[in-house]
Design a protein around this motif. Sequence first.
Motif, PDB file in Angstrom:
ATOM      1  N   ARG A 112       0.825  -1.198   0.000  1.00  0.00           N
ATOM      2  CA  ARG A 112       0.000   0.000   0.000  1.00  0.00           C
ATOM      3  C   ARG A 112       0.863   1.254   0.000  1.00  0.00           C
ATOM      4  NH1 ARG A 112      -4.777   1.570  -1.610  1.00  0.00           N
ATOM      5  NH2 ARG A 112      -5.645  -0.382  -0.821  1.00  0.00           N
ATOM      6  N   ASN A 116       1.014   3.845  -3.375  1.00  0.00           N
ATOM      7  CA  ASN A 116       0.307   5.112  -3.198  1.00  0.00           C
ATOM      8  C   ASN A 116       0.954   6.244  -4.010  1.00  0.00           C
ATOM      9  OD1 ASN A 116      -1.751   6.738  -1.948  1.00  0.00           O
ATOM     10  ND2 ASN A 116      -0.145   7.636  -0.684  1.00  0.00           N
ATOM     11  N   THR A 131     -11.479  -0.006 -18.408  1.00  0.00           N
ATOM     12  CA  THR A 131     -12.248   0.211 -17.181  1.00  0.00           C
ATOM     13  C   THR A 131     -11.780  -0.713 -16.062  1.00  0.00           C
ATOM     14  OG1 THR A 131     -14.179   0.871 -18.483  1.00  0.00           O
ATOM     15  CG2 THR A 131     -14.564   0.258 -16.187  1.00  0.00           C
ATOM     16  N   THR A 135      -9.798   0.604 -12.672  1.00  0.00           N
ATOM     17  CA  THR A 135     -10.405   0.321 -11.370  1.00  0.00           C
ATOM     18  C   THR A 135      -9.437  -0.414 -10.457  1.00  0.00           C
ATOM     19  OG1 THR A 135     -12.599   0.200 -12.369  1.00  0.00           O
ATOM     20  CG2 THR A 135     -12.331  -0.806 -10.201  1.00  0.00           C
ATOM     21  N   LEU A 136      -8.793  -1.440 -10.988  1.00  0.00           N
ATOM     22  CA  LEU A 136      -7.831  -2.233 -10.210  1.00  0.00           C
ATOM     23  C   LEU A 136      -6.702  -1.352  -9.677  1.00  0.00           C
ATOM     24  CD1 LEU A 136      -6.331  -5.631 -11.397  1.00  0.00           C
ATOM     25  CD2 LEU A 136      -4.935  -3.939 -10.265  1.00  0.00           C
ATOM     26  N   GLU A 138      -6.482   2.020  -9.444  1.00  0.00           N
ATOM     27  CA  GLU A 138      -6.889   3.118  -8.557  1.00  0.00           C
ATOM     28  C   GLU A 138      -7.284   2.613  -7.175  1.00  0.00           C
ATOM     29  OE1 GLU A 138      -9.886   5.320 -10.674  1.00  0.00           O
ATOM     30  OE2 GLU A 138      -8.385   6.546 -11.725  1.00  0.00           O
ATOM     31  N   GLN A 139      -7.805   1.402  -7.084  1.00  0.00           N
ATOM     32  CA  GLN A 139      -8.120   0.824  -5.783  1.00  0.00           C
ATOM     33  C   GLN A 139      -6.880   0.683  -4.910  1.00  0.00           C
ATOM     34  OE1 GLN A 139     -10.119  -2.867  -6.729  1.00  0.00           O
ATOM     35  NE2 GLN A 139     -12.154  -1.937  -6.656  1.00  0.00           N
ATOM     36  N   GLU A 140      -5.717   0.564  -5.546  1.00  0.00           N
ATOM     37  CA  GLU A 140      -4.466   0.416  -4.809  1.00  0.00           C
ATOM     38  C   GLU A 140      -3.765   1.756  -4.570  1.00  0.00           C
ATOM     39  OE1 GLU A 140      -3.348  -2.353  -3.463  1.00  0.00           O
ATOM     40  OE2 GLU A 140      -5.068  -3.500  -4.221  1.00  0.00           O
ATOM     41  N   GLY A 141      -4.449   2.854  -4.886  1.00  0.00           N
ATOM     42  CA  GLY A 141      -3.891   4.165  -4.603  1.00  0.00           C
ATOM     43  C   GLY A 141      -3.060   4.770  -5.710  1.00  0.00           C
ATOM     44  N   ARG A 226      -5.355  -9.932 -11.253  1.00  0.00           N
ATOM     45  CA  ARG A 226      -5.066  -8.884 -10.272  1.00  0.00           C
ATOM     46  C   ARG A 226      -3.724  -9.089  -9.586  1.00  0.00           C
ATOM     47  NH1 ARG A 226      -8.156  -5.268  -7.279  1.00  0.00           N
ATOM     48  NH2 ARG A 226      -7.178  -4.623  -5.321  1.00  0.00           N
TER      49      ARG A 226
END
Length: 361
Positions: A112, A116, A131, A135-136, A138-141, A226
């Motif tokens: 994380r 970031n 898409t 999404t993948l 951006e979910q991880e920062g 992922r």
Amino acid sequence: TASKKEAVDTNITIYFEVIDTGIGIAPDMQKTIFQAFSQADISHTRKYGGTGLGLTISNQLCQLMGGEIGLSSDVGKGSTFWFSSCFEVPFTPLETAASEHGILVKSALNRRELFNGVRILLAEDEYINTTLAVTLLEQEGMIVTAVENGRLAIEALETNHFDILFLDIQMPELDGYQTTRLIRELEKNSREHLTIIAMTANALEGDRERCLEVGMDDYLSKPLNREAVLATIEKRLTKTVLVVDKNRLSRTLGASVMTKNGWNVTVAENVNQTLTECRESSFDLILMDLMMPQIDGPQISKIIRRKNISGSRGTVIIGLTGLSEENPTANDYQAGVDDLIHHPLTPEKIEEKLAIFFPAG
């Protein structure tokens, strides 16, 4: 005892509960409920079904997994079944000794924290794939900029800084191969090296080799997995070094110093291992023994540079030599390398060169 302490440190017991609001189980039947073909009320066998083996098998499985099973129940209100299971805790040391056979040393950085704010350029012409990837990431920062083709990717790189480029191979206008060649050509007069990760839905034999040949750093097949994506990013964000030395002690010392400084380390002890590692992975730095048998270090360096193995034009190569600085032939060994470290190898000498070539690291 020591063995008991080790078991406590490396294992964890997890407790689970399953609660229902059924007919409940009388206290006298709770003692036999886990025996084969035992049911609390045989008059319900046809109505509720079952052979009576489920709890018996569950009991055996719990025992095999080092746990227990049990229940508490009130007739007419329901039951709470519980079981425990013992799991081994994955052990990830902060520093792992480098393998003597070229195994990558894992970074201890928290994902994380590492991800970031990382800036990703994604070049993909298919909407759904774009898409999902955005999404993948951006979910991880991570901060993601998406474009539809290679030409737009080149334009984005002219005005913005990115840490990694995810590049679809099959795109209109400029495909992934053409885009990579243009980027590497633009980088020739600088020490910059953008990490480029290929993406393709056509995972054909030879694709990976072709991607690396044109200067890409890694290769992922679609649909994207992922964990594969995150593991690849993690590997690329942590600086990588190949320590090449025929002497085991020097190899170990070099690997230990680099690991201590937060680098991912791969080691090689001969020419074949060195070239194999350079074909399969890209490195930010190579510490190269210049007096190797069969082919010496400068020749190996020239081969790596000439073939541009794994984008090696952006790789810093520091030669390790046993010749003193006063030796008139010492400079002959500097061909093909960026700098020299004279033996005896010490942590101070390595860290001095790191401060020069990787000041932010």
